[in-house]
Motif scaffolding. Structure first.
Motif, short mmCIF file in Angstrom:
data_model
loop_
_atom_site.label_atom_id
_atom_site.label_comp_id
_atom_site.label_asym_id
_atom_site.label_seq_id
_atom_site.Cartn_x
_atom_site.Cartn_y
_atom_site.Cartn_z
N VAL A 1 -43.88 41.33 9.84
CA VAL A 1 -45.46 41.56 9.77
C VAL A 1 -46.03 40.73 11.06
CG1 VAL A 1 -47.38 41.45 8.31
CG2 VAL A 1 -45.24 41.88 7.49
N PRO A 2 -47.03 41.40 11.77
CA PRO A 2 -47.82 40.70 12.71
C PRO A 2 -48.41 39.41 12.29
CG PRO A 2 -48.08 43.25 12.98
CD PRO A 2 -47.51 42.90 11.57
N GLY A 3 -48.35 38.17 12.92
CA GLY A 3 -48.98 36.97 12.41
C GLY A 3 -48.26 36.44 11.37
N ASP A 4 -47.26 36.62 10.80
CA ASP A 4 -46.58 36.04 9.70
C ASP A 4 -45.43 34.80 10.25
OD1 ASP A 4 -45.28 35.23 7.41
OD2 ASP A 4 -44.24 37.29 7.14
N THR A 5 -45.96 33.77 10.40
CA THR A 5 -45.23 32.71 10.97
C THR A 5 -43.96 32.40 10.06
OG1 THR A 5 -46.89 31.07 9.78
CG2 THR A 5 -47.23 31.89 12.14
N GLU A 6 -44.42 32.48 8.78
CA GLU A 6 -43.11 32.23 7.66
C GLU A 6 -42.02 33.15 7.81
OE1 GLU A 6 -42.29 31.79 3.06
OE2 GLU A 6 -44.52 32.75 3.74
#
Length: 719
Positions: free
Chosen positions: A362-367
């Motif tokens: 998912v875009p921006g999902d650092t986890e």
């Protein structure tokens, strides 16, 4: 009908399964018209823009939930007192520690929450917004008093100022729809449903919320203000998502307890007020019943998937018998760690087996990015051989359904190892491709798979490896399960099945609610036949409004001059203003029907003006000394002959009527033309001399009333 579609964080921003479901529903339910009311969760959604919208969506209105904009509303003393009283009721209900076994206490808690919620809604509608007020110091103090009150939640007693600020912000964000300007029956031009303009949620026939909670709150307000029915669809459980999100943010116990109590009360209110609730699976339905939804309101409707992109793979040859395939979104809930450990055991038993992981972040999902890096490292440690495990992240151009079908078709068995799952879309897509599946028993997996695949407990790598080996070593069983899976998916999870279920539910809901907005013309006169049923029937009636297309007309009451094919001469009825008796126009050798309802609007105003003008002229005409000229029967005149010399339908003998046109003490059933008042109850009729002075006798009065009614009524009534 006109439907208000309510979404939160999904359509039209996201192109995931939630957005695809909304798009398929809107396109499949034509000719129904949709207004889209969308709440965005993050700034990224606003920046990324919308997905392409179908023509069935006529209007889109959006509002952000991720920021609190200053509304600039200043409340007076009386408004502040109302605000404090309603917010105190809401806060007391949220902080109440009523035991679940005490039904009386739970009912009182829900009633107080309902009173506070709708009181704030009425205040926001009158004052213009509550964004700043619900985050003010007064709101925090009210919340603090509710937390310290006797009988409050144990965790609420320990709430400190940062906790109270966080809870106040949470409540304001969830109640942001109260401050929106979406609630009106008409727009600034005063146009209602079917008119030239568009109104707010008060002008729709039905509100359909794509999820519960905050997304359904605008539908609750439309029901409260205007009586618009509400339909709620949940493919997952928003309340459960709130529980998990609060635990993942690392918030304090007080914030988690108060946030859970607020969302539970809001969810219960949505379930209580919704006309129908459509869970996407039996798994979601059990959660809804646990949260207070009544069983007679529940209708399970599985999400529909488009089977066309998977048809070629599903009817084609089998894939590589030594390849396992996993497709999905990369996140910790998919439990790829268990899958990698299970594949290591499969690899030891069958060294030629490969594992193909197809997914994207998912875009921006650092986890998710950190989890993917951990899985890559674990794969190199467990299976150091080159090509044993491949991680593939499809690009934007390769993320279509056809490429997914090719990914499913590349292997012999499709695996799902999730520990958290709602409706297993990837499993159903694999079933449409005719592939045997091995899945973990979570969410609605068992309901979707049925007996067409193998299901194992979650977080059990040994059971997962054993099931995969069983299918890899038995091609005949694998083929039988794949064929059965495709048949099951086509029967239960198709788009057509989903759309037809909702079409029937829309009609079921609307049929139980009365018509709320009588249609009137520009003078305020009711138009009971403004929306005849034939305007929505495909065929000649549709062709009258849209001669060059087969689309059902969406412009009710359009003038006949707009509906006629360009270049055709005007009909005699349209030229003279007379009522058309045979509404057919000729175009070469082809006859095309023009609906009578289209003729009605064009000439109704002119006929009313002529009728009223004639009545006024008759009232002002000088007395000629003849009662017959004023409409009064003379001796020997037949009762079926009017004063003008023409027959009148429904004429009665003289002895059945009073001299004033109505029986003594009985009010005339319709308003009198020309401004002449009917005889009031208990008031004696005027003498003949007074009637002759007015220029209109009792019989002439009734004759003119009948003429006006016949000139403005539809043909079905005149017959």
């Amino acid at each position: 009908m006109r439907i208000g579609l309510l979404t939160e964080g999904g359509y039209p921003y996201a192109d995931g399964e939630g957005g695809l479901w909304c798009d398929r529903l809107v396109r499949g339910l034509a000719p129904h018209e949709f207004d889209l009311y969308a709440l965005s969760r993050t700034a990224t959604q606003e920046v990324s823009g919308w997905v392409p919208l179908p023509p069935e969506i006529h209007r889109v209105r959006t509002a952000p939930l991720w920021c609190a904009e200053e509304d600039g509303v200043t409340h007076g003393r009386r408004a502040r007192r109302r605000l404090h009283a309603h917010y105190a009721d809401l806060a007391a209900a949220v902080c109440s520690g009523a035991p679940r076994a005490d039904e009386e206490a739970l009912r009182a808690q829900k009633d107080r929450f309902r009173k506070g919620l709708y009181g704030l809604a009425d205040l926001a509608r009158e004052e213009g917004g509550l964004v700043a007020a619900l985050r003010s110091e007064d709101a925090v103090r009210i919340l603090e008093r509710a937390c310290r009150a006797p009988g409050a939640l144990r965790a609420a007693h320990d709430a400190r100022v940062p906790d109270l600020l966080a809870v106040a912000a949470l409540i304001e964000g969830a109640l942001r729809p109260l401050s929106l300007d979406w609630y009106a029956e008409s727009d600034a031009r005063g146009a209602h449903s079917g008119g030239a303009g568009w109104g707010g949620l008060g002008s729709v026939d039905l509100c359909h919320a794509a999820s519960g909670g905050t997304a359904a709150l605008p539908g609750l307000l439309a029901l409260h203000f205007f009586g618009v029915p509400l339909l709620v669809t949940e493919h997952h459980v928003p309340l459960r998502s709130h529980y998990l999100a609060a635990a993942g943010r690392g918030s304090t116990p007080a914030v988690r307890a108060l946030g859970a109590a607020f969302h539970q009360l809001l969810t219960g209110e949505v379930y209580d007020q919704a006309a129908l609730i459509t869970p996407g699976s039996a798994h979601v339905r059990r959660w809804q019943e646990r949260c207070g939804a009544e069983r007679h309101r529940l209708r399970t409707v599985h999400p529909g998937l488009d089977a066309t992109p998977f048809a070629e793979v599903g009817e084609g040859p089998a894939g590589d018998p030594r390849t396992l395939v996993w497709v999905g979104r990369i996140e910790p809930g998919k439990d790829l760690v268990t899958l990698l450990h299970a594949f290591a055991e499969v690899r030891r038993a069958e060294p030629a087996t490969r594992l193909r992981l197809v997914g994207r972040l998912v875009p921006g999902d650092t986890e998710g990015a950190a989890y993917l890096a951990h899985c890559r490292e674990l794969a190199r440690e467990l299976c150091p051989e080159d090509g044993a495990v491949s991680f593939e992240e499809p690009g934007e151009a390769e993320a279509g359904s056809a490429d997914l079908a090719a990914a499913y078709g590349s292997g012999a068995v499709v695996v799902l190892s999730s520990v958290v799952e709602g409706f297993p879309v990837s499993v159903v897509e694999a079933m449409l491709c005719g592939r045997a599946t091995v899945s973990t028993e979570v969410g609605a997996v068992l309901e979707a798979v049925g007996g067409t695949g193998l299901v194992v407990p979650p977080k059990d790598p040994d059971a997962l490896a054993e099931a995969c080996l069983a299918l890899l070593r038995d091609p005949a069983r694998r083929d039988r399960l794949g064929a059965a899976a495709r048949s099951r998916a086509l029967e239960l999870f198709s788009v057509d099945e989903n759309v037809e279920r909702f079409r029937a539910l829309y009609l079921e809901i609307v049929s139980h609610y009365p018509v709320r907005r009588p249609h009137t013309d520009e003078e305020g006169t009711p138009m009971p036949f403004a929306h005849p049923a034939e305007t929505r029937v495909r065929g000649t009636w549709a062709e009258a409004a849209h001669p060059n297309t087969a689309k059902t007309p969406g412009t009710w009451g359009a003038p006949a001059s707009d509906l006629r094919t360009p270049g055709l001469p005007a009909t005699d009825a349209e030229a003279t203003g007379a009522r058309p008796r045979t509404p057919v126009t000729a175009s070469g050798a082809e006859l095309r029907r023009v609906p009578t309802w289209a003729m009605l609007d064009e000439t109704a105003a002119a006929r009313r003006e002529d009728a009223q003008g004639g009545a006024v002229r008759g009232a002002a005409a000088p007395h000629r000394g003849s009662a017959a000229e004023d409409g009064v029967l003379t001796d020997g005149e037949e009762p079926g002959v009017a004063a003008a010399g023409g027959p009148v339908r429904g004429s009665s003998p003289p002895h059945r009527r009073g001299h004033g046109g109505a029986a003594p003490g009985v009010r005339a059933p319709y308003p009198s033309p020309g401004g002449i008042e009917p005889v009031a109850p208990g008031k004696p009729a005027r003498s003949g001399g007074a009637e002759q002075a007015d220029g209109l006798s009792g019989r002439g009065h009734r004759v003119r009333q009948l003429a006006v009614l016949l000139s403005t009524a539809p043909p079905c009534c005149t017959r």
